[in-house]
Write a protein that holds these residues in place. Structure first.
Motif, PDB file in Angstrom:
ATOM      1  N   ASP A  67      10.719   0.405 -12.084  1.00 51.91           N
ATOM      2  CA  ASP A  67       9.687   1.281 -12.908  1.00 51.91           C
ATOM      3  C   ASP A  67       9.834   0.704 -14.334  1.00 51.91           C
ATOM      4  O   ASP A  67      10.760   0.412 -14.991  1.00 51.91           O
ATOM      5  CB  ASP A  67      10.073   2.825 -12.676  1.00 51.91           C
ATOM      6  N   ARG A  68       8.358   0.992 -15.031  1.00 55.40           N
ATOM      7  CA  ARG A  68       8.328   0.658 -16.401  1.00 55.40           C
ATOM      8  C   ARG A  68       9.140   1.258 -17.257  1.00 55.40           C
ATOM      9  O   ARG A  68       9.647   0.636 -18.321  1.00 55.40           O
ATOM     10  CB  ARG A  68       6.945   0.857 -16.782  1.00 55.40           C
ATOM     11  N   SER A  69       9.920   2.476 -17.011  1.00 61.07           N
ATOM     12  CA  SER A  69      10.641   3.261 -17.816  1.00 61.07           C
ATOM     13  C   SER A  69      11.916   2.577 -17.832  1.00 61.07           C
ATOM     14  O   SER A  69      12.828   2.893 -18.902  1.00 61.07           O
ATOM     15  CB  SER A  69      10.846   4.693 -17.284  1.00 61.07           C
TER      16      SER A  69
ATOM     17  N   ALA B  82       8.826  -6.249 -11.271  1.00 63.73           N
ATOM     18  CA  ALA B  82       8.696  -5.355 -12.574  1.00 63.73           C
ATOM     19  C   ALA B  82       7.347  -4.740 -12.544  1.00 63.73           C
ATOM     20  O   ALA B  82       6.133  -5.410 -12.470  1.00 63.73           O
ATOM     21  CB  ALA B  82       8.857  -6.063 -13.744  1.00 63.73           C
ATOM     22  N   GLU B  83       7.283  -3.391 -12.510  1.00 64.02           N
ATOM     23  CA  GLU B  83       6.003  -2.506 -12.635  1.00 64.02           C
ATOM     24  C   GLU B  83       5.574  -2.492 -14.109  1.00 64.02           C
ATOM     25  O   GLU B  83       6.431  -2.123 -14.928  1.00 64.02           O
ATOM     26  CB  GLU B  83       6.103  -1.218 -12.086  1.00 64.02           C
ATOM     27  N   GLY B  84       4.154  -2.228 -14.380  1.00 66.79           N
ATOM     28  CA  GLY B  84       3.839  -1.779 -15.581  1.00 66.79           C
ATOM     29  C   GLY B  84       4.096  -2.746 -16.869  1.00 66.79           C
ATOM     30  O   GLY B  84       4.185  -2.389 -18.078  1.00 66.79           O
ATOM     31  N   VAL B  85       4.195  -4.191 -16.485  1.00 66.58           N
ATOM     32  CA  VAL B  85       4.111  -5.105 -17.286  1.00 66.58           C
ATOM     33  C   VAL B  85       3.031  -5.348 -18.469  1.00 66.58           C
ATOM     34  O   VAL B  85       1.866  -5.594 -18.034  1.00 66.58           O
ATOM     35  CB  VAL B  85       4.647  -6.424 -16.965  1.00 66.58           C
ATOM     36  N   GLU B  86       3.108  -5.198 -19.701  1.00 69.73           N
ATOM     37  CA  GLU B  86       2.138  -5.244 -20.635  1.00 69.73           C
ATOM     38  C   GLU B  86       1.930  -6.100 -21.514  1.00 69.73           C
ATOM     39  O   GLU B  86       0.915  -6.262 -22.268  1.00 69.73           O
ATOM     40  CB  GLU B  86       1.849  -3.488 -21.132  1.00 69.73           C
TER      41      GLU B  86
ATOM     42  N   VAL C  58      10.488  -0.047  -2.463  1.00 71.04           N
ATOM     43  CA  VAL C  58      10.622   1.032  -3.078  1.00 71.04           C
ATOM     44  C   VAL C  58      10.234   1.324  -4.365  1.00 71.04           C
ATOM     45  O   VAL C  58      10.383   0.081  -5.119  1.00 71.04           O
ATOM     46  CB  VAL C  58      12.294   1.366  -3.439  1.00 71.04           C
ATOM     47  N   ASP C  59       9.197   2.219  -4.389  1.00 72.56           N
ATOM     48  CA  ASP C  59       8.264   2.112  -5.811  1.00 72.56           C
ATOM     49  C   ASP C  59       8.990   3.137  -6.532  1.00 72.56           C
ATOM     50  O   ASP C  59       9.892   3.678  -6.338  1.00 72.56           O
ATOM     51  CB  ASP C  59       6.897   2.887  -5.218  1.00 72.56           C
ATOM     52  N   ASP C  60       8.622   2.889  -7.900  1.00 73.65           N
ATOM     53  CA  ASP C  60       9.132   3.606  -9.101  1.00 73.65           C
ATOM     54  C   ASP C  60      10.692   3.689  -9.133  1.00 73.65           C
ATOM     55  O   ASP C  60      11.114   4.666  -9.401  1.00 73.65           O
ATOM     56  CB  ASP C  60       8.531   5.039  -8.910  1.00 73.65           C
TER      57      ASP C  60
ATOM     58  N   VAL D 283       0.931  -1.167  -0.112  1.00 75.16           N
ATOM     59  CA  VAL D 283       0.156   0.113   0.044  1.00 75.16           C
ATOM     60  C   VAL D 283       0.980   1.187  -0.084  1.00 75.16           C
ATOM     61  O   VAL D 283       1.650   1.390   0.766  1.00 75.16           O
ATOM     62  CB  VAL D 283      -0.950  -0.243   1.302  1.00 75.16           C
ATOM     63  N   ASN D 284       0.472   2.147  -0.834  1.00 74.28           N
ATOM     64  CA  ASN D 284       1.283   3.456  -0.823  1.00 74.28           C
ATOM     65  C   ASN D 284       0.817   4.247   0.114  1.00 74.28           C
ATOM     66  O   ASN D 284      -0.347   4.891   0.443  1.00 74.28           O
ATOM     67  CB  ASN D 284       0.948   4.167  -2.132  1.00 74.28           C
ATOM     68  N   ILE D 285       1.949   4.620   1.156  1.00 75.08           N
ATOM     69  CA  ILE D 285       1.579   5.598   2.406  1.00 75.08           C
ATOM     70  C   ILE D 285       2.675   6.625   2.175  1.00 75.08           C
ATOM     71  O   ILE D 285       3.925   6.269   2.204  1.00 75.08           O
ATOM     72  CB  ILE D 285       1.581   4.731   3.520  1.00 75.08           C
TER      73      ILE D 285
ATOM     74  N   GLN E 145       3.982  -6.996 -12.357  1.00 72.38           N
ATOM     75  CA  GLN E 145       2.601  -6.266 -12.088  1.00 72.38           C
ATOM     76  C   GLN E 145       2.285  -5.691 -13.223  1.00 72.38           C
ATOM     77  O   GLN E 145       3.259  -4.826 -13.776  1.00 72.38           O
ATOM     78  CB  GLN E 145       2.806  -5.452 -10.741  1.00 72.38           C
ATOM     79  N   GLY E 146       1.133  -5.728 -13.724  1.00 72.50           N
ATOM     80  CA  GLY E 146       0.683  -4.743 -14.826  1.00 72.50           C
ATOM     81  C   GLY E 146      -0.504  -5.397 -15.657  1.00 72.50           C
ATOM     82  O   GLY E 146      -0.886  -6.453 -15.265  1.00 72.50           O
ATOM     83  N   TYR E 147      -0.876  -4.507 -16.518  1.00 70.41           N
ATOM     84  CA  TYR E 147      -1.918  -5.079 -17.222  1.00 70.41           C
ATOM     85  C   TYR E 147      -1.843  -6.214 -18.268  1.00 70.41           C
ATOM     86  O   TYR E 147      -2.839  -6.949 -18.481  1.00 70.41           O
ATOM     87  CB  TYR E 147      -2.223  -3.882 -18.340  1.00 70.41           C
ATOM     88  N   PHE E 148      -0.444  -6.728 -18.147  1.00 71.58           N
ATOM     89  CA  PHE E 148      -0.748  -8.196 -19.125  1.00 71.58           C
ATOM     90  C   PHE E 148      -1.113  -9.180 -18.259  1.00 71.58           C
ATOM     91  O   PHE E 148      -2.056 -10.021 -18.819  1.00 71.58           O
ATOM     92  CB  PHE E 148       0.968  -8.411 -19.087  1.00 71.58           C
TER      93      PHE E 148
HETATM   94  O1    G Z   1       3.937   3.360  -8.858  1.00 72.75           O
HETATM   95  P1    G Z   1       2.491   2.824  -8.461  1.00 72.75           P
HETATM   96  O2    G Z   1       2.977   1.244  -8.073  1.00 72.75           O
HETATM   97  O3    G Z   1       1.874   3.364  -7.517  1.00 72.75           O
HETATM   98  O4    G Z   1       1.712   2.385  -9.808  1.00 72.75           O
HETATM   99  C1    G Z   1       0.433   2.013  -9.569  1.00 72.75           C
HETATM  100  C2    G Z   1      -0.217   2.535 -11.052  1.00 72.75           C
HETATM  101  O5    G Z   1       0.086   2.025 -11.989  1.00 72.75           O
HETATM  102  C3    G Z   1      -1.789   2.340 -10.731  1.00 72.75           C
HETATM  103  O6    G Z   1      -2.261   3.523 -10.894  1.00 72.75           O
HETATM  104  C4    G Z   1      -2.121   1.403 -12.283  1.00 72.75           C
HETATM  105  O7    G Z   1      -3.154   1.753 -12.533  1.00 72.75           O
HETATM  106  C5    G Z   1      -1.014   1.709 -12.952  1.00 72.75           C
HETATM  107  N1    G Z   1      -0.604   0.674 -13.811  1.00 72.75           N
HETATM  108  C6    G Z   1      -0.826  -0.748 -13.353  1.00 72.75           C
HETATM  109  N2    G Z   1      -0.325  -1.462 -14.174  1.00 72.75           N
HETATM  110  C7    G Z   1       0.149  -0.714 -15.251  1.00 72.75           C
HETATM  111  C8    G Z   1       0.442  -1.488 -16.717  1.00 72.75           C
HETATM  112  O8    G Z   1       0.584  -2.646 -17.066  1.00 72.75           O
HETATM  113  N3    G Z   1       0.946  -0.100 -17.566  1.00 72.75           N
HETATM  114  C9    G Z   1       0.803   1.178 -17.163  1.00 72.75           C
HETATM  115  N4    G Z   1       1.124   1.939 -17.923  1.00 72.75           N
HETATM  116  N5    G Z   1       0.357   1.555 -15.703  1.00 72.75           N
HETATM  117  C10   G Z   1       0.067   0.419 -14.943  1.00 72.75           C
END
Ligand code: G
Ligand code: MN
Length: 260
Positions: A173-175, A206-210, A149-151, A91-93, A227-230
């Motif tokens: 981070d996805r970047s 890994a964040e934002g995996v699509e 650690v996020d991002d 949870v983001n706090i 974690q991601g839309y994939f």
């Molecule tokens: O950085 P943080 O962990 O707080 O990111 C969570 C945010 O990232 C959420 O708002 C979520 O909707 C968004 N997110 C989750 N999965 C993906 C993804 O696969 N791609 C993109 N671009 N954003 C995503």
């Protein structure tokens, strides 16, 4: 300004939705990130991000929001913690809440501190390295709560500073991920980060995996979770148990690789 619909949203319209965090090897769900949503009376659902930004300078309002979020987590997740042994919720706090000592009493009153590392707070890389953030890392861990650690990769920090903090999870981070599939130097950087996390005994997410290509590649370089839309967007709490039971397909094989 103070009149936008989001700001007027009463606190009981805030709710937590949960995005699964998936083991890249097995496809099992290992955790969820709790994300705050506003559910309108007509059923529409919005992100609560803009609301949180509005409260940045109003600690009491922010505390009320976080209290609500943690109460949702208590209600949604603790019964599932009791049934499923092996997953966490992050949870983001904001560090202002943790660092000022206001997280612990809330977590204690909700009986959320006895779950070991199954409750995780996420601080962005930038936040974690501020003096308030450093205090927050220490206070959270003292309260029995793990820290992610996020991002990671967006804060332009000295790696040495990250190394000096006691952290549990590194969320890449996805970047840093997208370019690694096409650029050798970006790939080397990603592998370096995975190695760093390994030597610090941190789990990597890994964040934002699509796409399956990203998931496969990340598995191959040794990232633990994705974690991601994939896999899935954030879902309402009612869907968590089913996701834990079913999981997702393992990303073991490059698509088409066995087609001989
Ligand atoms: O950085 P943080 O962990 O707080 O990111 C969570 C945010 O990232 C959420 O708002 C979520 O909707 C968004 N997110 C989750 N999965 C993906 C993804 O696969 N791609 C993109 N671009 N954003 C995503
Ligand atoms: Mn986060």
């Amino acid at each position: 300004m103070a009149d936008t619909p989001i700001i007027r949203a009463p606190i009981d319209r805030l709710t937590a939705w949960y995005q699964p965090i998936v083991d890249l090897n097995t496809g099992e769900v290992r955790g969820f990130e709790a994300l705050m949503r506003i559910v309108e009376p007509d059923g529409q659902v919005h992100s609560a991000g803009p609301l949180i930004e509005t409260f940045e300078d109003d600690l009491d309002a922010l505390v009320a929001v976080i209290e609500r979020l943690l109460a949702c987590i208590r209600q949604d997740v603790v019964p599932i913690f009791e049934r499923h042994g092996d997953f966490y919720v992050s949870v983001n706090i904001p560090p202002s809440i943790i660092g000022s000592g206001r997280l612990r009493p809330i977590a204690e009153s909700l009986d959320l501190v006895h779950w070991g590392r199954r409750l995780v707070v996420e601080l962005t890389e930038r936040q974690a390295l501020s003096s308030l953030g450093r205090a927050a890392v220490r206070l959270a861990r003292e309260a029995g709560i793990a820290v992610a650690v996020d991002d990671f990769g967006t804060g332009h920090s000295g790696l040495a500073q990250i190394v000096g903090l006691e952290l549990d999870i590194l969320k890449i981070d996805r970047s840093l991920i997208t370019p690694a599939l096409t650029s050798r130097s970006a790939a080397r950087l990603l592998r370096g980060i995975v190695g760093l996390a390994e030597s610090l005994r941190m789990r990597t997410v890994a964040e934002g995996v699509e796409s399956i290509e990203e998931a496969f590649y990340l598995r191959a370089v040794g990232v633990d979770y994705g974690q991601g839309y994939f896999w899935s967007k954030a879902v309402p709490a009612a869907q968590m148990s089913a996701l834990l039971e079913k999981g997702f397909a393992a990303t073991l094989e490059w698509p088409g690789m066995n087609a001989d």
